[in-house]
Design an enzyme around this catalytic site. Structure first.
Site, PDB file in Angstrom:
ATOM      1  N   ASN A 229      36.081  51.404 -17.797  1.00  0.00           N
ATOM      2  CA  ASN A 229      34.908  51.127 -16.964  1.00  0.00           C
ATOM      3  C   ASN A 229      34.102  52.417 -16.774  1.00  0.00           C
ATOM      4  OD1 ASN A 229      37.510  50.903 -15.173  1.00  0.00           O
ATOM      5  ND2 ASN A 229      35.971  51.558 -13.690  1.00  0.00           N
ATOM      6  N   ASP A 230      33.880  52.890 -15.579  1.00  0.00           N
ATOM      7  CA  ASP A 230      32.867  53.917 -15.305  1.00  0.00           C
ATOM      8  C   ASP A 230      32.944  55.129 -16.238  1.00  0.00           C
ATOM      9  OD1 ASP A 230      32.793  52.239 -13.153  1.00  0.00           O
ATOM     10  OD2 ASP A 230      33.234  53.759 -11.642  1.00  0.00           O
TER      11      ASP A 230
ATOM     12  N   GLN B  78      36.821  55.919 -17.068  1.00  0.00           N
ATOM     13  CA  GLN B  78      37.915  55.206 -16.442  1.00  0.00           C
ATOM     14  C   GLN B  78      38.650  54.391 -17.498  1.00  0.00           C
ATOM     15  OE1 GLN B  78      38.710  54.949 -12.590  1.00  0.00           O
ATOM     16  NE2 GLN B  78      38.223  56.932 -13.490  1.00  0.00           N
TER      17      GLN B  78
ATOM     18  N   ARG C 179      35.010  58.366  -2.133  1.00  0.00           N
ATOM     19  CA  ARG C 179      35.277  58.503  -3.563  1.00  0.00           C
ATOM     20  C   ARG C 179      34.055  58.897  -4.394  1.00  0.00           C
ATOM     21  NH1 ARG C 179      36.020  53.055  -2.288  1.00  0.00           N
ATOM     22  NH2 ARG C 179      34.511  51.564  -3.147  1.00  0.00           N
ATOM     23  N   ASP C 180      34.357  59.170  -5.688  1.00  0.00           N
ATOM     24  CA  ASP C 180      33.400  59.326  -6.785  1.00  0.00           C
ATOM     25  C   ASP C 180      32.531  60.575  -6.643  1.00  0.00           C
ATOM     26  OD1 ASP C 180      34.464  56.850  -7.392  1.00  0.00           O
ATOM     27  OD2 ASP C 180      32.739  55.732  -6.649  1.00  0.00           O
TER      28      ASP C 180
ATOM     29  N   GLU D 259      28.867  53.404  -4.254  1.00  0.00           N
ATOM     30  CA  GLU D 259      29.797  54.009  -5.202  1.00  0.00           C
ATOM     31  C   GLU D 259      29.041  54.942  -6.149  1.00  0.00           C
ATOM     32  OE1 GLU D 259      33.451  50.931  -5.867  1.00  0.00           O
ATOM     33  OE2 GLU D 259      31.751  50.684  -7.211  1.00  0.00           O
TER      34      GLU D 259
END
Length: 502
Positions: A2-3, A20, A126-127, A179
């Site tokens: 994913n990301d 990810q 996060r992130d 996010e």
């Protein structure tokens, strides 16, 4: 996968893309940082997994990477190409920010013994996105307090010790959580000094459901981000473009390059994947980005594909340059081994009054009759649509099948022009309207491959011209396929040899 994570370009012109990655399954979980490298953003080399979870109860979530050329961290006493990755460690009860560092240019990483470097005693924090802010000679981190709908900005002299300096909260579309923030210095057309662009991904709660990315043009002084206005702007009017990240290391006066994940969390873990293929999900085209002030719209993020020259086949029999007018053109592209095309449709001499007509294109399967279609309605308030509803390989109530956007004309022009360009691959369509002033990414899953393109136009005003060009695209993976046509991921030879030969 994913990301996208940790994207940077090194001093040798190699692009590094981390992402990810679950190496043991085709749903999210057991998250690592996968890694790939490229010289041209189309031909990628699968590298070994870059960052592993510290224990069986943790996951490595999204983050960013920087090149610490001045050794502010102290990790690199004898080099100027040390790479520091900053990411979230997720556990069942907490999300904290941690560092790993690489002394070999980003291929292997060692965790910092002082982790975590930042925590707020929360499971929704996060992130991190880290940049170097030259005017204040410090590192800056943007990190999401996800369910508080807030970004926190922190500064550090050394990437280890962080001080909170400001928040950015409840701007644009709140969704249900923030996010994957991104902060980047970016060129503004017609303006000498660059501006800043802040992007925030929201999931769930996007206007069309699930996940989407919004952006804010503005100014950043090293501690506070100030948007130009309060408008909500979406980076993509489709449904499959999320968590995009910009490459670290591109100067602010140059166009910035981004890559995004092409899926939506409403259905990303359910879409088909062949049992013999064993993979799910992919990234978008690399995109070139800058800001522009549009008539009737204002600030706009312009995005177009990074030069397709490494993969475009200019000698292919698929090349078509023709005038459509009030008529149609049909192209069989089944002979193209990759199943991918680049196409462009131009409409010129559109009058300023009594505008009428349509220009549509449809990608068909000659075997099943399935299709993905899109088109443009010429009118005083013109609009563009995409319809992926006539593919039968995936059915889900959240797999929205129709998308549209307005295409306002420049009211000061004596006549108008309009253009769409795009790339279609076996299961992804990306379109870019009027030089990238708006764009859309949609995935689709037909039971049979699409192999025919039909372009048609009708009811146009006298004098309006429609022209089209189509090029086949070469497979970016052809040179590393095995005898069965399979490309293996994350299987590499000796890293030093691979860097020399690629």
């Amino acid at each position: 996968m994913n990301d996208p994570n940790g994207m940077f370009i090194d001093a040798h012109g190699t692009y590094h893309l981390y992402y990810q990655y679950n190496p043991t399954g085709i749903v999210a979980g057991n998250q690592h940082w996968g890694h790939a490298t490229s010289k041209d953003l189309y031909h990628w080399v699968n590298q070994q997994i870059a960052i592993f979870p510290p224990d069986a109860h943790s996951n490595i979530y999204s983050g960013s990477a920087v090149v610490d050329v001045d050794n502010t961290s102290g990790f690199f006493p004898h080099q100027n190409n040390g790479v520091v990755a900053v990411y979230t460690i997720n556990t069942p009860t907490s999300q904290t920010q941690a560092l790993s560092y690489s002394i070999d240019g980003g291929y292997t990483f060692r965790p910092y013994s002082g982790n975590p470097v930042l925590s707020d005693n929360s499971s929704q924090f996060r992130d991190p996105k880290v940049i170097w802010h030259a005017p204040t000679q410090q590192w800056v981190m943007a990190v999401a307090y996800a369910q508080a709908l807030t970004l926190g900005f922190f500064t550090s002299p050394n990437l280890k010790d962080w001080e909170h300096v400001s928040n950015f909260s409840h701007h644009g579309l709140p969704g249900d959580q923030y996010e994957c923030p991104n902060l980047v210095e970016i060129r503004m057309e017609g303006q000498k000094e660059p501006m800043y662009l802040l992007t925030i991904s929201i999931n769930p709660g996007a206007p069309l459901g699930g996940s989407i990315t919004q952006y804010f043009p503005g100014f950043f002084n090293g501690t506070v981000f100030t948007p130009v206005d309060g408008a909500a702007r979406i980076s993509d009017f489709g449904k499959d473009n999320y968590a995009g990240q910009f490459f670290y290391g591109i100067p602010g006066d140059r166009d910035q390059i981004s890559i995004a994940w092409t899926s939506n969390w409403q259905y990303s873990q359910l879409v088909p994947t062949g049992p013999s293929e064993g993979w799910r999900s992919s990234m978008s085209l690399p995109r070139v980005n800058y800001l522009k002030n549009l008539s009737r719209v204002g600030y706009d993020l312009v995005s177009v594909p990074y030069s397709l020259s490494p993969v475009i086949n200019t000698t292919s029999s698929l090349v078509q340059k023709t005038i459509v007018g009030n008529g149609s053109v049909r192209l069989d592209y089944s002979s193209g081994a990759s199943g991918a095309l680049y196409f462009q449709i131009n409409i010129t001499d559109i009058p300023t009054a009594n505008i009428s007509g349509t220009a549509n294109f449809t990608f068909l399967s000659s075997r099943s009759g399935e299709s993905v279609r899109a088109g443009y309605f010429l009118a005083p308030d013109s609009a563009f649509f995409i319809d992926r509803g006539n593919t039968r390989g995936f059915d889900n109530p959240f797999f929205t099948d129709k998308f549209s956007t307005s295409c306002p004309y420049n009211s000061s022009a004596s006549s108008y022009t309009w253009r769409v360009e795009g790339v279609i691959d076996r299961s992804i369509l990306e379109v870019f309207i009027d030089g990238g002033e708006s764009s859309a990414t949609v995935t689709f899953f037909p039971e049979q491959e699409l192999d025919t393109l039909v372009i048609n136009a009708g009811d146009l005003n006298p004098g309006v011209t429609v022209s089209a060009a189509v090029h086949g695209l070469d497979s970016a993976w052809a040179r590393v396929e095995d005898v069965d046509g399979t490309v293996l991921g994350n299987v590499t030879g000796h890293k030093a040899q691979e860097r020399d030969t690629h």
